[in-house]
Design a protein around this motif. Sequence first.
Motif, mmCIF file in Angstrom:
data_model
loop_
_atom_site.group_PDB
_atom_site.id
_atom_site.type_symbol
_atom_site.label_atom_id
_atom_site.label_comp_id
_atom_site.label_asym_id
_atom_site.label_seq_id
_atom_site.Cartn_x
_atom_site.Cartn_y
_atom_site.Cartn_z
ATOM 1 N N ARG A 375 -16.465 -34.644 -23.725
ATOM 2 C CA ARG A 375 -16.460 -33.912 -22.459
ATOM 3 C C ARG A 375 -15.249 -33.001 -22.343
ATOM 4 O O ARG A 375 -15.347 -31.858 -21.879
ATOM 5 C CB ARG A 375 -16.505 -34.891 -21.295
ATOM 6 C CG ARG A 375 -17.829 -35.654 -21.165
ATOM 7 C CD ARG A 375 -17.856 -36.520 -19.914
ATOM 8 N NE ARG A 375 -19.128 -37.224 -19.800
ATOM 9 C CZ ARG A 375 -19.429 -38.054 -18.819
ATOM 10 N NH1 ARG A 375 -18.531 -38.290 -17.852
ATOM 11 N NH2 ARG A 375 -20.606 -38.663 -18.783
ATOM 12 N N LEU A 376 -14.088 -33.520 -22.736
ATOM 13 C CA LEU A 376 -12.882 -32.692 -22.716
ATOM 14 C C LEU A 376 -13.020 -31.522 -23.689
ATOM 15 O O LEU A 376 -12.641 -30.386 -23.367
ATOM 16 C CB LEU A 376 -11.661 -33.538 -23.076
ATOM 17 C CG LEU A 376 -10.327 -32.787 -23.190
ATOM 18 C CD1 LEU A 376 -9.993 -32.090 -21.879
ATOM 19 C CD2 LEU A 376 -9.205 -33.736 -23.611
ATOM 20 N N LEU A 377 -13.578 -31.789 -24.857
ATOM 21 C CA LEU A 377 -13.780 -30.720 -25.837
ATOM 22 C C LEU A 377 -14.732 -29.670 -25.290
ATOM 23 O O LEU A 377 -14.531 -28.464 -25.527
ATOM 24 C CB LEU A 377 -14.329 -31.310 -27.149
ATOM 25 C CG LEU A 377 -14.588 -30.296 -28.273
ATOM 26 C CD1 LEU A 377 -13.303 -29.630 -28.703
ATOM 27 C CD2 LEU A 377 -15.246 -30.989 -29.470
ATOM 28 N N SER A 378 -15.754 -30.088 -24.570
ATOM 29 C CA SER A 378 -16.684 -29.140 -23.981
ATOM 30 C C SER A 378 -15.992 -28.218 -22.990
ATOM 31 O O SER A 378 -16.243 -27.006 -22.948
ATOM 32 C CB SER A 378 -17.812 -29.889 -23.274
ATOM 33 O OG SER A 378 -18.735 -28.990 -22.703
ATOM 34 N N LEU A 379 -15.032 -28.756 -22.208
ATOM 35 C CA LEU A 379 -14.276 -27.927 -21.280
ATOM 36 C C LEU A 379 -13.354 -26.970 -22.020
ATOM 37 O O LEU A 379 -13.238 -25.793 -21.664
ATOM 38 C CB LEU A 379 -13.447 -28.815 -20.343
ATOM 39 C CG LEU A 379 -14.222 -29.606 -19.270
ATOM 40 C CD1 LEU A 379 -13.267 -30.549 -18.547
ATOM 41 C CD2 LEU A 379 -14.869 -28.650 -18.280
ATOM 42 N N LEU A 380 -12.701 -27.472 -23.061
ATOM 43 C CA LEU A 380 -11.746 -26.649 -23.805
ATOM 44 C C LEU A 380 -12.417 -25.534 -24.595
ATOM 45 O O LEU A 380 -11.792 -24.523 -24.908
ATOM 46 C CB LEU A 380 -10.932 -27.531 -24.768
ATOM 47 C CG LEU A 380 -9.940 -28.505 -24.125
ATOM 48 C CD1 LEU A 380 -9.342 -29.431 -25.159
ATOM 49 C CD2 LEU A 380 -8.840 -27.737 -23.387
#
Length: 385
Positions: A375-380
């Motif tokens: 999820r964090l990677l998707s935001l980044l």
Amino acid sequence: MGKDHYSNAIAKLRFPLIVAVVLIHCNISDYNVAAGHLYGYKWFRLVAIHLMAEVAVPAFFFISGYLLYANDVFTWNQYGLKLRKRVKSLLVPYLLWNTICFLLVVALQLMKPDFRLLLHKSVADMQLKDFFFIYWDLGQVENIAGRPGPLLGPLWFLKELMILVIASPLLCYPLKHFRWWWPLLLAALCVTPLPYQQTIIHDPASVLFFTLGMAFAASHISLDGLYRHRVPFTLLTLASMVLIVLAVVTPLMAWMPPLSRSILMNVAILVEQFSFIMAALAWVANRTTENDQKADSRSECKPCRWVERLRLAESSFFIFCMHPFVSSAFMNIAKRDLPLFHDSSLSILFVLLSVVVTVAICLMAFHVMRRCFPRLLSLLTGSRI
């Protein structure tokens, strides 16, 4: 050719273009005067970095301009939809990565108060307006002219791209009425050495290539058509490269007035960049078309498994945003007066090793985050996974 197919062809270029961007930022002559004066390294910098790697930036602007309205007729409803999508894919990652960079600076300055690597100012001395300017114009924070980008320097590209997306109606209107005369006018403005203030647009050529991408999309020019011209575009690229090299290393244009010489060099650079992009797209389109045809006729013919597992195209944006954190370590080494920076071969080898290690570390970080923090990677990455 449809937008999906065109995007598939463009995806083939994304990773090589990102590697070229990393190479630009691993140019040790920006940090080491001795290496910059080495004869062999000068040639490497001229050909490999200035004439080849630096084409990556206009190529990304061209691709972004093409994909903005590919197969879509411009309407205000479409414009609103594009803006909403770019908030997720551009603005959110832009803010997150610059915030991460700022928090890193804060942490390092807490441990070492005189730390000035990423921000040449103490965080304790920053005013309220400075916290805004680290996302827009770092020069306003540090009182340094010529630094109109954010704290995380390479992300000036995202800043400029967001500005161009917002201003796309202003670019679409003359394109609709004047067609190819509009990019030609922008090209004329780019090659003429007019004074301009680097506050909003870092490089006027970005407007040109972004508009060219939009013009190609509006004219429904497909990669299949470019494939037929791959050899002429390649020859034109080589010819313009030779002209630029001769102009730099010989008194080829010494007899010309300074203004005429400057305009001619700017024309040669734009022609080299444009023909390089066209040639790359044409050759990649050929490879994509052939692979698709083989996949249709022979189902057992699949892409190499290791290429699929590495997800090079998907990881390109993450590598672009993360690589300054890694490459800066190598550039700190480059600042030192070491024996290897007095030898051209060793200096070039150091640059290439820096690029390989930087890309490898970023790629590994991408896969670790993809497995552990999706999820964090998707935001980044702006939902690019």
